[in-house]
Write a protein that holds these residues in place. Structure first.
Motif, PDB file in Angstrom:
ATOM      1  N   LEU A  86      37.167  36.043  41.534  1.00  0.00           N
ATOM      2  CA  LEU A  86      37.208  37.298  40.556  1.00  0.00           C
ATOM      3  C   LEU A  86      36.888  38.399  41.264  1.00  0.00           C
ATOM      4  CD1 LEU A  86      35.897  35.512  37.279  1.00  0.00           C
ATOM      5  CD2 LEU A  86      38.030  36.337  37.575  1.00  0.00           C
ATOM      6  N   GLU A  91      33.242  39.138  37.210  1.00  0.00           N
ATOM      7  CA  GLU A  91      32.779  37.732  37.444  1.00  0.00           C
ATOM      8  C   GLU A  91      31.529  37.477  36.895  1.00  0.00           C
ATOM      9  OE1 GLU A  91      30.960  40.837  40.503  1.00  0.00           O
ATOM     10  OE2 GLU A  91      33.188  40.274  39.800  1.00  0.00           O
ATOM     11  N   TYR A 131      42.553  44.796  40.184  1.00  0.00           N
ATOM     12  CA  TYR A 131      41.430  43.659  40.184  1.00  0.00           C
ATOM     13  C   TYR A 131      40.738  43.776  38.677  1.00  0.00           C
ATOM     14  CZ  TYR A 131      42.419  43.056  45.132  1.00  0.00           C
ATOM     15  OH  TYR A 131      43.171  42.922  46.226  1.00  0.00           O
ATOM     16  N   ALA A 135      41.332  40.112  36.623  1.00  0.00           N
ATOM     17  CA  ALA A 135      40.118  39.366  36.351  1.00  0.00           C
ATOM     18  C   ALA A 135      39.909  38.944  34.641  1.00  0.00           C
ATOM     19  CB  ALA A 135      38.839  39.812  36.885  1.00  0.00           C
ATOM     20  N   TRP A 138      42.619  36.907  33.197  1.00  0.00           N
ATOM     21  CA  TRP A 138      42.324  35.753  33.738  1.00  0.00           C
ATOM     22  C   TRP A 138      41.052  34.727  32.674  1.00  0.00           C
ATOM     23  CZ3 TRP A 138      38.257  32.705  35.851  1.00  0.00           C
ATOM     24  CH2 TRP A 138      38.770  31.669  36.306  1.00  0.00           C
ATOM     25  N   GLY A 184      46.766  38.174  36.133  1.00  0.00           N
ATOM     26  CA  GLY A 184      45.819  37.228  35.375  1.00  0.00           C
ATOM     27  C   GLY A 184      46.167  36.374  34.692  1.00  0.00           C
ATOM     28  N   LEU A 189      44.677  34.185  41.179  1.00  0.00           N
ATOM     29  CA  LEU A 189      43.604  35.132  41.475  1.00  0.00           C
ATOM     30  C   LEU A 189      43.466  35.240  43.182  1.00  0.00           C
ATOM     31  CD1 LEU A 189      40.507  33.642  39.535  1.00  0.00           C
ATOM     32  CD2 LEU A 189      41.782  35.607  39.212  1.00  0.00           C
TER      33      LEU A 189
END
Length: 206
Positions: A86, A91, A131, A135, A138, A184, A189
């Protein structure tokens, strides 16, 4: 285990001991405690920051990484560590969802008298937008939040991405959010579309 961001320095040498003393006053199901946290507002599909008065604590679903979160090793052992794929982005949110789903409590315990958590934000860049968006989508997919996925796609990816691109006069920001959303939701990832070769210092406001 105490988590400290490399670009969010701690202001007081006794912060860790203060958190440990506070954590010792709680029950055996405490999975983590930090200076800043939020609850997941399912109706609006977003995080709502919770800020109890100093000396008090409040239950949250997520502890912000820049708020010096202190986690119990027993909790880490039970759910596993951060999802490293992640990084960069959210994260700690995924970690919080996993802890809460496994019965661990997370508490926000602000201590502004010894440490003020700044509101920080990196300069807009395609790699950040990609990113972070990847993330978040996801995580929402992994944790079974279809309503939140729809809201996030409309509010953050399409509308938010367009607004940010227009304000910054950088169309690549919008494209980055579109790509992040696609990857995502596709669960990819491992894809590296952008290289964060430069990461300028965060702007900070207390």
């Amino acid at each position: 285990m105490l988590i400290i961001d490399d670009d969010d320095p701690i202001q007081a040498p006794d912060l860790a001991s203060a958190l440990l003393r506070k954590a010792a006053q709680t029950g055996a199901t405490l999975g983590g405690m930090g200076l800043r946290g939020a609850v997941w507002d399912a109706r609006r599909a977003r995080l709502q920051r919770i800020e109890p008065a100093e000396g008090e604590t409040a239950p949250v679903d997520y502890l912000a990484g820049n708020g010096a979160p202190l986690y119990a090793w027993a909790a880490i052992d039970s759910v596993g560590f951060f999802q490293d794929d992640l990084f960069f982005g959210f994260e700690d949110l995924d970690f919080g969802f996993r802890l809460r789903a496994n019965g661990w409590d997370l508490l926000a315990a602000p201590m502004p008298s010894i440490h003020t958590v700044p509101d920080t934000g990196g300069a807009p860049s395609p790699w950040r937008e990609y990113y972070k968006t990847r993330a978040l989508l996801w995580i929402l997919r992994k944790h079974g939040k279809p309503f939140a996925i729809g809201i996030t796609l409309a509010r953050s990816v399409l509308l938010g991405g367009a607004v940010k691109a227009v304000k910054a006069r950088t169309p690549a920001l919008f494209l980055a959010r579109l790509q992040g959303g696609w990857d995502g939701l596709s669960g990819r990832l491992g894809v590296r579309r952008y290289n964060p070769s430069s990461n300028p210092p965060k702007s900070q406001t207390a």
